[in-house]
Design a protein around this motif. Structure first.
Motif, PDB file in Angstrom:
ATOM      1  N   ARG A  62     -28.886  -4.307  28.598  1.00 20.40           N
ATOM      2  CA  ARG A  62     -27.790  -4.710  27.739  1.00 20.40           C
ATOM      3  C   ARG A  62     -28.379  -5.149  26.359  1.00 20.40           C
ATOM      4  O   ARG A  62     -28.101  -4.617  25.293  1.00 20.40           O
ATOM      5  CB  ARG A  62     -26.576  -5.987  28.102  1.00 20.40           C
ATOM      6  N   ALA A 107     -21.958  -2.933  37.591  1.00 23.42           N
ATOM      7  CA  ALA A 107     -21.891  -3.336  36.284  1.00 23.42           C
ATOM      8  C   ALA A 107     -21.875  -2.322  35.080  1.00 23.42           C
ATOM      9  O   ALA A 107     -21.562  -2.349  33.991  1.00 23.42           O
ATOM     10  CB  ALA A 107     -23.134  -4.433  36.068  1.00 23.42           C
ATOM     11  N   THR A 108     -22.601  -1.176  35.650  1.00 24.23           N
ATOM     12  CA  THR A 108     -22.921  -0.164  34.545  1.00 24.23           C
ATOM     13  C   THR A 108     -22.365   1.178  34.993  1.00 24.23           C
ATOM     14  O   THR A 108     -22.401   2.149  34.003  1.00 24.23           O
ATOM     15  CB  THR A 108     -24.492   0.021  34.210  1.00 24.23           C
ATOM     16  N   LEU A 160     -30.039  -6.940  34.086  1.00 23.85           N
ATOM     17  CA  LEU A 160     -28.775  -6.331  33.464  1.00 23.85           C
ATOM     18  C   LEU A 160     -28.908  -6.931  31.906  1.00 23.85           C
ATOM     19  O   LEU A 160     -28.485  -6.111  30.897  1.00 23.85           O
ATOM     20  CB  LEU A 160     -27.378  -6.883  33.914  1.00 23.85           C
ATOM     21  N   GLU A 210     -28.457   2.867  28.293  1.00 22.19           N
ATOM     22  CA  GLU A 210     -27.436   3.475  29.118  1.00 22.19           C
ATOM     23  C   GLU A 210     -27.972   3.713  30.227  1.00 22.19           C
ATOM     24  O   GLU A 210     -28.884   4.902  30.459  1.00 22.19           O
ATOM     25  CB  GLU A 210     -26.678   4.535  28.678  1.00 22.19           C
ATOM     26  N   CYS A 225     -23.782   3.245  36.871  1.00 21.44           N
ATOM     27  CA  CYS A 225     -24.999   4.082  37.138  1.00 21.44           C
ATOM     28  C   CYS A 225     -25.111   4.586  38.558  1.00 21.44           C
ATOM     29  O   CYS A 225     -24.432   3.948  39.285  1.00 21.44           O
ATOM     30  CB  CYS A 225     -26.492   3.363  36.791  1.00 21.44           C
ATOM     31  N   MET A 252     -25.879  -3.190  40.119  1.00 25.08           N
ATOM     32  CA  MET A 252     -26.194  -2.334  38.805  1.00 25.08           C
ATOM     33  C   MET A 252     -25.337  -1.356  38.707  1.00 25.08           C
ATOM     34  O   MET A 252     -24.400  -1.276  37.693  1.00 25.08           O
ATOM     35  CB  MET A 252     -27.553  -1.995  38.949  1.00 25.08           C
TER      36      MET A 252
END
Ligand code: FE
Length: 372
Positions: free
Chosen positions: A63, A91-92, A59, A68, A94, A88
């Motif tokens: 970042r 957190a994002t 991560l 992205e 995705c 993941m």
């Protein structure tokens, strides 16, 4: 003073060295490779075969490079480690991508043979390559210059076929029909290696793969695999159920920590000036610059404790133990070293001030003793 900047498109472009950014990461505990691919112009990317325990590392990299993440893809439901896909995704945002045949929970992008996963102007093609498990896929880059073979094909070897619906005849066909039909120059990136080998190519594996290269026949291959008598992977009891949840923790553990720490790719806990200012009265701010700098024109944070970095080891006992420590210097570099030293010495509530006093000043937070 230099101002710390957010990741820029030029950073990703420079890091990528072309239109594609590619990183190979390694988990030494399980010998697992994780791959990051990103399209430089759009900054969109995919992660392949992440490892749960390496989530913070992955991560941070994503970042720091300003990527992205479109999808976290697994080549199969692993038996030796738990995927970092769910973390993941959490957190994002995705997608969690895995072969539909694996029938795991929490998958948001079930993959089938012939599917494409697009990231910006690039894409990967999904080829079904069962045999190690019935849900194994090989992920092939759009221009066929790279393929991520998971455990179907390893450097000079291949995945075992003695559990998880494995079948050596099926694996033989998968490799011959889906991997060895790629261009001979296509680079092959394995899911694991335990001997320090990181990449191979179609032409090399056709010639030298110990199990199916050269003149080996299907009978040789199957005979080899069926007689390997390997012990079960030591993490299988934890890994398989974990992967059938796509790596979602059993109970979302409370993020019980003393501060919203971000971890740099270098592995250090860091805090932003904004958080530190808001909690300053509950912290010790440890300044590790020289006395000249501390008393010089750049100024200092009011109430901070001065222990120059060279004296830190000898004077560490003078740092109060009843409150967390945030370490500062001019740019965040010497304080990173000091943070590391304090963590090693057993202090756990320690963090580095990201960007140092340079960023602190640039963000408009007060310093005393500043001389123009
Ligand atoms: Fe595997």
């Amino acid at each position: 003073m230099a101002v710390a900047t957010a990741p820029s498109i030029s950073l990703v472009a420079a890091a990528g060295g072309g239109s594609l950014l590619f990183r190979q990461l390694f988990d030494a505990d399980t010998g697992t490779f994780t791959y990051l691919l990103a399209d430089v112009p759009s900054r969109q990317g995919v992660l392949i075969d992440s490892v749960y325990e390496q989530h913070a590392r992955d991560l941070s990299l994503i970042r720091e490079l300003g990527i992205e993440l479109v999808a976290s893809i697994d080549t199969h439901a692993h038996a030796d480690h738990v995927t970092g896909s769910w973390l993941m995704h959490d957190a994002t945002g995705c997608a969690i991508a895995l072969s539909a045949a694996a029938r795991a929970d929490n998958v948001t992008l079930p993959l089938n043979h012939g599917d494409r996963v697009t990231f910006g102007g690039r894409s990967v093609e999904i080829r079904s390559t069962p045999g190690h498990t019935n849900g194994c896929i090989t992920v092939v880059l759009d221009d066929h210059s790279m393929a991520f073979t998971g455990d179907a094909l390893l450097v000079r070897g291949c995945g075992r076929c003695d559990f998880q619906q494995g079948n050596a005849h099926t694996l033989w066909n998968s490799i011959k029909e889906q991997i060895f039909t790629l261009p001979e120059s296509c680079l092959l990136y394995p899911g694991h290696d335990y001997n320090g080998r990181s990449v191979s190519s179609v032409v090399e594996e056709k010639a030298f793969n110990a199990r199916l290269g050269g003149d080996a026949t299907e009978r040789d291959f199957v005979g080899h695999l069926e007689n390997m008598k390997l012990p079960h992977p030591h993490k299988i009891a934890e890994a398989l159920p974990g992967n059938m949840r796509s790596g979602k923790p059993r109970e979302t553990s409370p993020k019980a920590t003393w501060a919203p720490l971000a971890r740099s790719y270098a592995g250090l806990p860091e805090l932003t000036p904004t958080w530190v200012v808001a909690h300053q009265s509950d912290l010790t701010l440890l300044d590790v610059r020289s006395a000249e700098e501390f008393n010089g024109p750049d100024g200092r944070v009011a109430g901070s404790l001065l222990i120059p970095l060279p004296d830190l080891e000898a004077q560490a006992s003078s740092i109060p133990t009843d409150r967390p420590v945030v370490v500062v210097c001019h740019s965040g570099s010497r304080s990173a070293l000091a943070t590391q030293q304090l963590l090693k010495a057993g202090r756990w509530q320690v963090a580095n001030l990201r960007g140092g006093l340079s960023r602190w000043a640039a963000e408009g937070y007060p310093l005393e003793g500043v001389k123009a």
